[in-house]
Design a protein around this motif. Structure first.
Motif, PDB file in Angstrom:
ATOM      1  N   UNK A  29       0.809  -1.209   0.000  1.00  0.00           N
ATOM      2  CA  UNK A  29       0.000   0.000   0.000  1.00  0.00           C
ATOM      3  C   UNK A  29       0.841   1.257   0.000  1.00  0.00           C
ATOM      4  N   UNK A  30       0.209   2.348  -0.320  1.00  0.00           N
ATOM      5  CA  UNK A  30       0.860   3.652  -0.339  1.00  0.00           C
ATOM      6  C   UNK A  30       0.042   4.606   0.525  1.00  0.00           C
ATOM      7  N   UNK A  31       0.699   5.404   1.385  1.00  0.00           N
ATOM      8  CA  UNK A  31       2.140   5.583   1.516  1.00  0.00           C
ATOM      9  C   UNK A  31       2.785   4.509   2.392  1.00  0.00           C
ATOM     10  N   UNK A  32       4.073   4.314   2.175  1.00  0.00           N
ATOM     11  CA  UNK A  32       4.838   3.382   3.001  1.00  0.00           C
ATOM     12  C   UNK A  32       5.185   4.041   4.334  1.00  0.00           C
ATOM     13  N   UNK A  33       5.621   3.221   5.285  1.00  0.00           N
ATOM     14  CA  UNK A  33       6.033   3.761   6.586  1.00  0.00           C
ATOM     15  C   UNK A  33       7.181   4.752   6.406  1.00  0.00           C
ATOM     16  N   UNK A  34       8.191   4.369   5.634  1.00  0.00           N
ATOM     17  CA  UNK A  34       9.363   5.234   5.467  1.00  0.00           C
ATOM     18  C   UNK A  34       8.990   6.574   4.850  1.00  0.00           C
ATOM     19  N   UNK A  35       8.106   6.536   3.876  1.00  0.00           N
ATOM     20  CA  UNK A  35       7.697   7.786   3.225  1.00  0.00           C
ATOM     21  C   UNK A  35       6.998   8.718   4.207  1.00  0.00           C
ATOM     22  N   UNK A  36       6.113   8.155   5.039  1.00  0.00           N
ATOM     23  CA  UNK A  36       5.395   8.986   6.002  1.00  0.00           C
ATOM     24  C   UNK A  36       6.313   9.491   7.112  1.00  0.00           C
TER      25      UNK A  36
END
Length: 229
Positions: free
Chosen positions: A41-48
Motif C-alpha cells: 500500500x501507499x504511503x509506506x512507513x518510510x515515506x510517512x
C-alpha cells in the motif's frame, strides 16, 4: 489527541489492510493520526516518517493494526522504523512503537497505552536466512488488483495460505506471492500457478482449497476453474 510536535501513524500490517483503507482513514481521523502501510500500500512507513520529520515532528508514534489475516509480527514495525532512523540525514525525531498490534479498530486505543521508543540498534532489514532464492517447486500468484479485491481475493488468499499450512507446505515448496492486476479481470478472483502456466478464474475459498489439494499436492489441475491459454 496528539500534542504539538508529536504525530501518530496507524500502520496497516497485512495485505488485507490495504483493501480496508477507508476504515483505517476513518479511525485515523478520530485519533488525529495519519495512515501508512507495511506492504502493498501507499504511503509506506518510510515515506510517512520522512514527511512528518521534514514537517518538524519531534516525536512520532507508530501503532500497528491488522484487520486481516496473516500479518507479519509487530517486530517488523520496530525493524523498519529503526532502519529509517539510522538512514535519516539531519533531524531525527523520537520514534515510539506500540508493543502490541491492534486486531480491531476498537483495540487501537488499548495499543496506544504502551508505546516504547526505538533505540536505533534493532535488527536490520537483512538476514542470512533471506539471502537466497527459495527452492520452491511452484509459485502461486494471487491477484490483488482492484476487481479481484472487490470480488474477494483476500478470502481466496486466506484459504489458500491456510490450506498450504495445514498440508505442511512452506515457502520451500510453494511460494505464495500477492500481485497487482493479472489482467483477465472478468474472471476475478484470478490465481496463476507457475511454472505450470496454469491460470484459474473465479477462485473462491473452496476453489482455493481444491487448488492446494488437487494441483499443488496431487499435480492435477482443477479443470473446472482453469482458464484457457
Amino acid at each position: 489527541m496528539t500534542q504539538p510536535g508529536t504525530a501518530l501513524l496507524l500502520v496497516g500490517m497485512s495485505v488485507s489492510d490495504v483493501d480496508r483503507r477507508d476504515e483505517l482513514l476513518a479511525a485515523a481521523a478520530r485519533h488525529h493520526a495519519g495512515v501508512a502501510f507495511l506492504q502493498m500500500g501507499d504511503p509506506s512507513i518510510s515515506r510517512e516518517l520522512t514527511r512528518l520529520a521534514d514537517a518538524g515532528a519531534t516525536t512520532i508514534s507508530l501503532a500497528g493494526i491488522s484487520l486481516g489475516p496473516l500479518a507479519p509480527g509487530q517486530s517488523w514495525l520496530r525493524r523498519i522504523a529503526s532502519h529509517w532512523w539510522r538512514e535519516r540525514a539531519g533531524h531525527r525525531p523520537v520514534i515510539e512503537v506500540a508493543t502490541r498490534l491492534a486486531s480491531t479498530i476498537e483495540e487501537i486505543e488499548v495499543a496506544l497505552f504502551d508505546l516504547r521508543p526505538i533505540s536505533g540498534a534493532e535488527p536490520g532489514l537483512t538476514s542470512t536466512a533471506w539471502e537466497d532464492v527459495t527452492r520452491h517447486r511452484r509459485q502461486v500468484l494471487i491477484c490483488r488488483g482492484p476487481r479481484c479485491t472487490a470480488r474477494g481475493s483476500d478470502e481466496t488468499a486466506r484459504a489458500l495460505i491456510l490450506g498450504l499450512m495445514e498440508a505442511g507446505l512452506g515457502d520451500h515448496d510453494v511460494l505464495v506471492t500477492h500481485t497487482g492486476c493479472q489482467f483477465p479481470c472478468n474472471q476475478a478472483p484470478v490465481v496463476s500457478v507457475q511454472p505450470d502456466d496454469v491460470w484459474y478464474g473465479g477462485v473462491d475459498p473452496h476453489a482455493a482449497r481444491r487448488i492446494v489439494s488437487d494441483h499443488l499436492l496431487a499435480d492435477t489441475p482443477v479443470e473446472s476453474r482453469r482458464l484457457p491459454r
